[in-house]
Scaffold this active site. Structure first.
Site, PDB file in Angstrom:
ATOM      1  N   HIS A  90       0.856  -1.194   0.000  1.00  0.00           N
ATOM      2  CA  HIS A  90       0.000   0.000   0.000  1.00  0.00           C
ATOM      3  C   HIS A  90       0.887   1.236   0.000  1.00  0.00           C
ATOM      4  O   HIS A  90       1.850   1.318   0.767  1.00  0.00           O
ATOM      5  CB  HIS A  90      -0.901   0.027   1.237  1.00  0.00           C
ATOM      6  CG  HIS A  90      -1.757   1.255   1.260  1.00  0.00           C
ATOM      7  ND1 HIS A  90      -2.970   1.332   0.586  1.00  0.00           N
ATOM      8  CD2 HIS A  90      -1.557   2.478   1.807  1.00  0.00           C
ATOM      9  CE1 HIS A  90      -3.469   2.544   0.737  1.00  0.00           C
ATOM     10  NE2 HIS A  90      -2.634   3.261   1.475  1.00  0.00           N
ATOM     11  N   ASP A 169     -15.444   2.249   6.629  1.00  0.00           N
ATOM     12  CA  ASP A 169     -14.377   3.172   6.220  1.00  0.00           C
ATOM     13  C   ASP A 169     -14.862   4.103   5.109  1.00  0.00           C
ATOM     14  O   ASP A 169     -14.522   5.282   5.098  1.00  0.00           O
ATOM     15  CB  ASP A 169     -13.150   2.392   5.754  1.00  0.00           C
ATOM     16  CG  ASP A 169     -12.100   3.343   5.193  1.00  0.00           C
ATOM     17  OD1 ASP A 169     -11.650   4.209   5.959  1.00  0.00           O
ATOM     18  OD2 ASP A 169     -11.793   3.268   3.996  1.00  0.00           O
ATOM     19  N   ARG A 176     -14.791  12.457   6.940  1.00  0.00           N
ATOM     20  CA  ARG A 176     -13.520  13.120   7.301  1.00  0.00           C
ATOM     21  C   ARG A 176     -13.110  14.120   6.226  1.00  0.00           C
ATOM     22  O   ARG A 176     -12.576  15.188   6.519  1.00  0.00           O
ATOM     23  CB  ARG A 176     -12.427  12.067   7.484  1.00  0.00           C
ATOM     24  CG  ARG A 176     -12.581  11.255   8.756  1.00  0.00           C
ATOM     25  CD  ARG A 176     -11.733   9.998   8.707  1.00  0.00           C
ATOM     26  NE  ARG A 176     -10.342  10.307   8.441  1.00  0.00           N
ATOM     27  CZ  ARG A 176      -9.493   9.477   7.827  1.00  0.00           C
ATOM     28  NH1 ARG A 176      -9.888   8.283   7.420  1.00  0.00           N
ATOM     29  NH2 ARG A 176      -8.253   9.835   7.619  1.00  0.00           N
ATOM     30  N   SER A 191      -8.086   3.373   8.747  1.00  0.00           N
ATOM     31  CA  SER A 191      -8.737   3.360   7.437  1.00  0.00           C
ATOM     32  C   SER A 191      -7.961   2.467   6.464  1.00  0.00           C
ATOM     33  O   SER A 191      -8.525   1.571   5.823  1.00  0.00           O
ATOM     34  CB  SER A 191      -8.804   4.807   6.923  1.00  0.00           C
ATOM     35  OG  SER A 191      -9.073   4.854   5.547  1.00  0.00           O
ATOM     36  N   LYS A 195      -8.833  -1.980   5.446  1.00  0.00           N
ATOM     37  CA  LYS A 195      -9.023  -2.517   4.087  1.00  0.00           C
ATOM     38  C   LYS A 195      -7.972  -3.580   3.777  1.00  0.00           C
ATOM     39  O   LYS A 195      -8.272  -4.605   3.163  1.00  0.00           O
ATOM     40  CB  LYS A 195      -8.957  -1.369   3.068  1.00  0.00           C
ATOM     41  CG  LYS A 195     -10.203  -0.478   3.135  1.00  0.00           C
ATOM     42  CD  LYS A 195     -10.079   0.761   2.292  1.00  0.00           C
ATOM     43  CE  LYS A 195      -9.163   1.780   2.924  1.00  0.00           C
ATOM     44  NZ  LYS A 195      -9.219   3.131   2.401  1.00  0.00           N
TER      45      LYS A 195
HETATM   46  N1  URA Z   1      -5.970   6.514   2.370  1.00  0.00           N
HETATM   47  C1  URA Z   1      -6.957   5.827   2.968  1.00  0.00           C
HETATM   48  O1  URA Z   1      -7.379   4.769   2.504  1.00  0.00           O
HETATM   49  N2  URA Z   1      -7.461   6.329   4.118  1.00  0.00           N
HETATM   50  C2  URA Z   1      -7.038   7.464   4.685  1.00  0.00           C
HETATM   51  O2  URA Z   1      -7.521   7.848   5.713  1.00  0.00           O
HETATM   52  C3  URA Z   1      -6.016   8.181   4.026  1.00  0.00           C
HETATM   53  C4  URA Z   1      -5.491   7.679   2.876  1.00  0.00           C
END
Ligand code: URA
Length: 435
Positions: A90, A169, A176, A191, A195
């Site tokens: 990621h 999320d 947010r 967050s 995932k």
């Molecule tokens: N990427 C995400 O998936 N979540 C966040 O809060 C910030 C960047």
């Protein structure tokens, strides 16, 4: 429609607890996340809570509970039936960050399943799916069984994350985004990791960027985010490490969509810009090490065509034609050097904004991107340049877009003299965190 809460907690009391610097219990967090996802806790209450978290933080236990509660709102994928190790990467996102494209086939070449669930771009950072959709016929949306079959037959897949993956999320992130609470480390970490853990990978490498084109500009904050995410992954039984990487300068020589695919294919052919190859190899080594293959010669698979073969099979498996010409924009605008010297600065963020203004990115989720739009860089910081030499070329379908893109990069690049300091923020891979 509002549904009754599964357990009786008082949302206002939860907000008071965080506002007054106290810890939430596991039960409170579980209830809150479930109740918010189901519409019982109102957006305005959740906004107050996310602001309290932004200001007052969360303990490691609270962040772990928040992550677990978000995972529990959706499905959890399981690739154990594949009978091979899984690894994923990621990135927190940056300008010209196309690394997923060469990385997925490179790692899959070594017998590791790479389930890379990706997103679309919003704002100045590009989205992996937008880039790949430049390839004629390529399809981002796969069913669970198509994804499984591709992991089994090709070894790697890049596709859109389904709506069932951590739905809490999605709702929380949208909130947010409009309440000034995106940059809270407990919220970013939970967050991202909700995932990634729900996605079912057993090994994970995080590319946490710092610098002018990164989400968190300051390296100390990027380090804290990386450490928090490594702890979350480790606590959830996922072998996790993180590289802190420099995003002061755009990555590679392309910013856009189709041009980034072209550059990724160059890397898969054993060439490409030095920084893109270096980061691809560094992240691949991490993924392979985390997945139990520490001693393989990663770079050789770029040089001898094995990674390219995997790429071609992955693109075909999703309906794409790896040999089809990539889209180009209708209009070009080159920018040339006004003097002899050395390129001493090329700031990532303004170049990312310029590419976005050219049509490579979107301002709203529902906007389409222009696959041919973007910027090709012809020089990088430290390069010697001659007066009249092209430094970069803007590409757009509509020439009216050039003026605002040029405004964005005004002052963001500079030609100096031999011996002047180069403003690039140091090495590409600054630090590693993890076991
Ligand atoms: N990427 C995400 O998936 N979540 C966040 O809060 C910030 C960047």
């Amino acid at each position: 429609m509002r549904t009754p809460p599964p357990e009786p907690f008082d949302t206002v009391e939860i907000i008071h607890t965080k506002r007054d610097h106290r810890e939430l219990t596991t039960q409170q967090i579980n209830w809150l996340v479930e109740a918010y996802t189901r519409g019982y806790v109102a957006d305005e209450q959740m906004s107050a809570l996310t602001m309290a978290i932004f200001l007052n933080g969360m303990s490691r236990r609270e962040i772990r509970d928040l992550t677990a509660a978000m995972i529990a709102t959706g499905e959890r994928m399981d690739y154990s039936a594949l009978g091979k190790p899984t690894a994923d990467k990621h990135s927190t996102g940056g300008v010209g960050d196309k690394i997923t494209l060469p990385l997925m086939p490179l790692v899959a070449t070594f017998g590791i399943a790479v389930p890379q669930l990706s997103g679309r771009g919003l704002g100045h950072t590009g989205g992996t799916l937008d880039k790949l959709e430049s390839i004629p016929g390529w399809r981002a949306t796969l069913s669970g069984s198509e994804m499984f079959a591709q992991l089994r037959d090709v070894g790697g897949v890049i596709c859109a994350a389904g709506a069932e993956l951590a739905p809490a999320d999605k709702k929380l992130y949208a909130l947010r985004d409009i309440t000034g609470t995106v940059e809270a480390i407990p919220l970013i970490a939970s967050s991202i990791m909700s995932k990634k853990i729900a996605e079912g990978t057993r090994a994970l490498v995080l590319d946490v960027k710092f610098g002018s084109g990164a989400f968190l500009t300051d390296i100390a904050r990027a380090r804290e985010l990386a450490r928090t995410m490594v702890e979350l992954g480790t606590d959830a039984g996922v072998a996790t490490s993180a590289l802190l990487t420099n995003m002061n300068v755009p990555l590679g020589l392309t910013i856009g969509n189709a041009n980034e695919v072209r550059e990724s294919v160059e890397v898969l052919a054993g060439g490409g810009p030095r920084d893109v190859r270096e980061l691809t190899v560094a992240l691949a080594r991490e993924m392979l090490t985390m997945a139990g293959h520490p001693d393989v010669d990663v770079a050789a698979a770029l040089d001898d065509g094995r990674a390219m073969d995997t790429w071609r099979r992955a693109i075909r498996a999703q309906g794409g034609d790896p040999d089809a010409p990539l889209p180009t924009a209708r209009e070009q605008h080159p920018v040339t050097a006004d003097r002899d010297g050395v390129l001493v600065a090329q700031e990532a963020l303004p170049f990312g904004i310029a590419a976005w203004r050219l049509g490579a990115g979107r301002a709203r989720k529902e906007d389409a991107v222009s696959h041919g739009a973007g910027i090709d860089l012809h020089a990088k910081p430290g390069d010697h340049v001659r007066a009249g030499q092209p430094l970069f070329t803007l590409h757009a379908d509509d020439p009216a877009r050039f003026a605002r893109a040029l405004e964005a990069v005004a002052g963001a690049w500079r030609i100096g003299d031999i011996g002047d300091p180069i403003v690039d923020g140091g090495p590409l891979v600054a630090e590693r965190l993890g076991a």
